[in-house]
Design a protein around this motif. Structure first.
Motif, PDB file in Angstrom:
ATOM      1  N   ALA A 117     -91.423  36.228 -60.355  1.00 55.39           N
ATOM      2  CA  ALA A 117     -92.194  35.604 -61.440  1.00 55.39           C
ATOM      3  C   ALA A 117     -92.816  34.280 -61.040  1.00 55.39           C
ATOM      4  CB  ALA A 117     -91.299  35.406 -62.656  1.00 55.39           C
ATOM      5  N   ALA A 118     -92.301  33.662 -59.976  1.00 56.07           N
ATOM      6  CA  ALA A 118     -92.832  32.353 -59.554  1.00 56.07           C
ATOM      7  C   ALA A 118     -94.135  32.465 -58.783  1.00 56.07           C
ATOM      8  CB  ALA A 118     -91.796  31.622 -58.707  1.00 56.07           C
ATOM      9  N   LYS A 119     -94.402  33.608 -58.172  1.00 55.98           N
ATOM     10  CA  LYS A 119     -95.591  33.737 -57.334  1.00 55.98           C
ATOM     11  C   LYS A 119     -96.858  33.618 -58.173  1.00 55.98           C
ATOM     12  CE  LYS A 119     -97.692  36.514 -53.693  1.00 55.98           C
ATOM     13  NZ  LYS A 119     -97.578  37.741 -52.854  1.00 55.98           N
ATOM     14  N   GLY A 120     -97.727  32.700 -57.768  1.00 58.39           N
ATOM     15  CA  GLY A 120     -98.954  32.459 -58.508  1.00 58.39           C
ATOM     16  C   GLY A 120     -98.794  31.504 -59.674  1.00 58.39           C
ATOM     17  N   GLY A 121     -97.598  30.923 -59.819  1.00 56.92           N
ATOM     18  CA  GLY A 121     -97.331  30.014 -60.930  1.00 56.92           C
ATOM     19  C   GLY A 121     -97.183  28.573 -60.487  1.00 56.92           C
ATOM     20  N   PHE A 174    -100.880  26.965 -50.901  1.00 54.88           N
ATOM     21  CA  PHE A 174    -101.885  28.016 -50.873  1.00 54.88           C
ATOM     22  C   PHE A 174    -101.824  28.795 -52.187  1.00 54.88           C
ATOM     23  CE2 PHE A 174    -100.842  27.033 -46.549  1.00 54.88           C
ATOM     24  CZ  PHE A 174    -102.031  27.154 -45.854  1.00 54.88           C
ATOM     25  N   TYR A 175    -102.995  29.263 -52.615  1.00 60.12           N
ATOM     26  CA  TYR A 175    -103.089  30.110 -53.799  1.00 60.12           C
ATOM     27  C   TYR A 175    -104.125  31.190 -53.519  1.00 60.12           C
ATOM     28  CZ  TYR A 175    -103.770  31.585 -58.656  1.00 60.12           C
ATOM     29  OH  TYR A 175    -103.849  32.321 -59.812  1.00 60.12           O
ATOM     30  N   ASN A 176    -103.766  32.439 -53.748  1.00 63.03           N
ATOM     31  CA  ASN A 176    -104.629  33.577 -53.424  1.00 63.03           C
ATOM     32  C   ASN A 176    -105.087  33.524 -51.968  1.00 63.03           C
ATOM     33  OD1 ASN A 176    -104.416  34.737 -55.964  1.00 63.03           O
ATOM     34  ND2 ASN A 176    -106.247  33.698 -56.752  1.00 63.03           N
ATOM     35  N   ASN A 177    -104.150  33.188 -51.077  1.00 59.59           N
ATOM     36  CA  ASN A 177    -104.370  33.138 -49.629  1.00 59.59           C
ATOM     37  C   ASN A 177    -105.361  32.067 -49.186  1.00 59.59           C
ATOM     38  OD1 ASN A 177    -102.614  35.377 -49.078  1.00 59.59           O
ATOM     39  ND2 ASN A 177    -104.243  36.753 -49.803  1.00 59.59           N
ATOM     40  N   ALA A 178    -105.673  31.125 -50.049  1.00 57.09           N
ATOM     41  CA  ALA A 178    -106.592  30.038 -49.704  1.00 57.09           C
ATOM     42  C   ALA A 178    -105.878  28.707 -49.892  1.00 57.09           C
ATOM     43  CB  ALA A 178    -107.842  30.091 -50.568  1.00 57.09           C
ATOM     44  N   VAL A 208     -89.397  14.763 -57.066  1.00 53.56           N
ATOM     45  CA  VAL A 208     -90.811  14.794 -56.687  1.00 53.56           C
ATOM     46  C   VAL A 208     -91.500  15.840 -57.557  1.00 53.56           C
ATOM     47  CG1 VAL A 208     -92.488  15.169 -54.840  1.00 53.56           C
ATOM     48  CG2 VAL A 208     -90.272  14.104 -54.320  1.00 53.56           C
ATOM     49  N   ASN A 209     -92.390  15.398 -58.430  1.00 50.82           N
ATOM     50  CA  ASN A 209     -93.096  16.290 -59.335  1.00 50.82           C
ATOM     51  C   ASN A 209     -94.254  16.958 -58.592  1.00 50.82           C
ATOM     52  OD1 ASN A 209     -95.005  17.228 -61.411  1.00 50.82           O
ATOM     53  ND2 ASN A 209     -93.632  16.230 -62.840  1.00 50.82           N
ATOM     54  N   LEU A 210     -94.313  18.303 -58.654  1.00 47.23           N
ATOM     55  CA  LEU A 210     -95.344  19.058 -57.933  1.00 47.23           C
ATOM     56  C   LEU A 210     -96.286  19.815 -58.871  1.00 47.23           C
ATOM     57  CD1 LEU A 210     -93.130  20.511 -55.043  1.00 47.23           C
ATOM     58  CD2 LEU A 210     -94.624  18.505 -54.973  1.00 47.23           C
ATOM     59  N   GLU A 211     -96.202  19.554 -60.173  1.00 46.34           N
ATOM     60  CA  GLU A 211     -97.034  20.290 -61.120  1.00 46.34           C
ATOM     61  C   GLU A 211     -98.525  20.077 -60.891  1.00 46.34           C
ATOM     62  OE1 GLU A 211     -95.701  19.140 -64.964  1.00 46.34           O
ATOM     63  OE2 GLU A 211     -93.655  19.843 -64.617  1.00 46.34           O
ATOM     64  N   SER A 212     -98.894  18.901 -60.346  1.00 48.05           N
ATOM     65  CA  SER A 212    -100.310  18.604 -60.128  1.00 48.05           C
ATOM     66  C   SER A 212    -100.947  19.510 -59.084  1.00 48.05           C
ATOM     67  CB  SER A 212    -100.484  17.143 -59.704  1.00 48.05           C
ATOM     68  OG  SER A 212     -99.832  16.891 -58.470  1.00 48.05           O
ATOM     69  N   LEU A 213    -100.143  20.220 -58.293  1.00 46.80           N
ATOM     70  CA  LEU A 213    -100.697  21.130 -57.283  1.00 46.80           C
ATOM     71  C   LEU A 213    -101.271  22.391 -57.914  1.00 46.80           C
ATOM     72  CD1 LEU A 213     -97.993  20.869 -54.460  1.00 46.80           C
ATOM     73  CD2 LEU A 213    -100.177  19.657 -54.626  1.00 46.80           C
ATOM     74  N   GLY A 214    -100.933  22.656 -59.176  1.00 43.02           N
ATOM     75  CA  GLY A 214    -101.479  23.829 -59.857  1.00 43.02           C
ATOM     76  C   GLY A 214    -100.773  25.115 -59.454  1.00 43.02           C
ATOM     77  N   ASN A 215    -101.447  26.234 -59.655  1.00 43.71           N
ATOM     78  CA  ASN A 215    -100.870  27.544 -59.345  1.00 43.71           C
ATOM     79  C   ASN A 215    -100.755  27.742 -57.839  1.00 43.71           C
ATOM     80  OD1 ASN A 215    -100.859  28.090 -62.105  1.00 43.71           O
ATOM     81  ND2 ASN A 215    -102.923  28.952 -62.041  1.00 43.71           N
ATOM     82  N   LEU A 216     -99.627  28.306 -57.415  1.00 39.35           N
ATOM     83  CA  LEU A 216     -99.328  28.408 -55.989  1.00 39.35           C
ATOM     84  C   LEU A 216     -98.696  29.753 -55.640  1.00 39.35           C
ATOM     85  CD1 LEU A 216     -97.608  24.933 -55.540  1.00 39.35           C
ATOM     86  CD2 LEU A 216     -99.847  25.548 -54.606  1.00 39.35           C
ATOM     87  N   ASP A 217     -98.960  30.185 -54.393  1.00 40.76           N
ATOM     88  CA  ASP A 217     -98.224  31.306 -53.797  1.00 40.76           C
ATOM     89  C   ASP A 217     -97.217  30.813 -52.769  1.00 40.76           C
ATOM     90  OD1 ASP A 217     -99.756  33.203 -55.223  1.00 40.76           O
ATOM     91  OD2 ASP A 217    -101.332  33.090 -53.703  1.00 40.76           O
TER      92      ASP A 217
END
Length: 337
Positions: A117-121, A174-178, A208-217
């Motif tokens: 469930a974490a992938k892409g979130g 990385f998100y969607n391989n980018a 360390v807050n990482l929410e600013s990185l957005g959606n991630l893989d």
């Protein structure tokens, strides 16, 4: 070039969002079996380990008798005092976060792959501290790494830093391989303050807050230092991680100004910030600087008004953030005079 005022307005629009998640998973490594005062470094050639909704990559090189060469290891070692490479797998805290047993150790270019469930979130964040090896090297110096704050390198020559040393962990992903465009920086040591009493080497678990990185893989971690030589970084390139926390859902953004779930005054603030809530469901209030460092956090359950002493804060912009037990987060900006 944008003016300071314009930058703050743009930042306010960016940060004044509401984030909601239905679930959260913590990688605390307690699912990983270890004998007392021991570690896993990848010698079973499994190439990594799972905890929570994350896979922590590992490479074990079989040359020279075998050694951990990339990624993450995990440990429950408690040695916070022995200097040198032989104490590679210990955290300076002598335990995991909140005195838990297990924690992870990473090196430069270590990678975490999100799964299930974490992938892409969203990744909420993690607790970080120094390894004993790195912390003591920076504090005392050794045969390779300099003593932080000194004008001399480990070789005894003036190194040009004027003692303004630093050791930094940078996290991107990385998100969607980018690759994504954002990075979160956290200083594991910083000796650049004009007031020397503010210089520090991290020896506690820090969020360390990482929410600013957005959606991630996936995420990748880089280490850098003011102390470098012909063969690269002289500071021991290791850091420790615990309670790596994933939101397990993509970012959902709503307009803060339509919600108005909390208010504060005055803005700009002087010595005191007064906060009021339209709901009593919030559990925490926190303040961060624009680099994401948490400066204040307090439990506010069953409270509709709260006062925060900000008299000691330097003038500038800060993020005020409230959250509840369902991981609903609302944040905006205030200015300190």
């Amino acid at each position: 070039m944008k003016t300071r005022a314009t930058q703050l307005i743009l930042f306010k629009i960016l940060m004044s969002i509401t984030v909601y998640s239905n679930a959260q998973t913590v990688s605390d490594y307690e699912n990983l079996s270890l004998n007392a005062d021991s570690y896993w470094e990848g010698s079973d050639l499994s190439q990594g380990f799972n905890s929570g909704n994350a896979f922590f990559t590992n490479t074990f090189d079989l040359t020279w008798g075998g050694y951990w060469s990339e990624g993450f290891a995990y440990s429950n070692m408690k040695d916070s005092t022995t200097a040198g490479f032989t104490n590679l797998y210990s955290a300076r805290t002598a335990s995991g976060y909140y005195n838990s047993a297990n924690y992870a150790i990473g090196m430069d270019a270590a990678v975490i792959h999100l799964k299930n469930a974490a992938k892409g979130g969203i990744v909420n964040g993690m607790y970080v501290t120094n390894s004993t090896y790195a912390a003591i090297s920076m504090l005392q110096g050794d045969a390779i790494g300099k003593q932080f704050g000194s004008i001399y390198g480990a070789n005894g020559d003036i190194d040009g830093t004027q003692g303004k040393d630093w050791y930094k962990l940078s996290i991107t992903g990385f998100y969607n391989n980018a690759p994504i465009n954002d990075t979160v920086d956290f200083y594991l040591a910083d000796y650049r303050f004009s007031n020397a009493s503010q210089n520090y080497i991290v020896t506690t678990w820090e969020w360390v807050n990482l929410e600013s990185l957005g959606n991630l893989d996936s995420l990748i971690f880089h280490l850098s230092s003011s102390d470098n030589g012909d063969w690269g970084m002289n500071t021991p390139g290791y850091f420790c991680v615990d309670d790596f926390t994933t939101m397990d859902s993509p970012l959902l953004v709503e307009n803060h100004f339509k919600k108005n779930l909390f208010a504060f005054y005055p803005n700009p603030a002087g010595d005191q910030l007064n906060v009021s809530f339209t709901s009593s469901n919030y559990t925490f209030i926190s303040i961060r600087d624009l680099a994401g460092r948490e400066l204040f956090k307090e439990n506010i359950e069953n409270t509709d008004k709260y006062k925060i002493n900000v008299s000691g804060y330097p003038s500038g912009a800060y993020i005020i953030e409230v959250s509840n037990s369902d991981h609903f987060i609302e944040r905006t900006i205030f200015i300190k005079n």
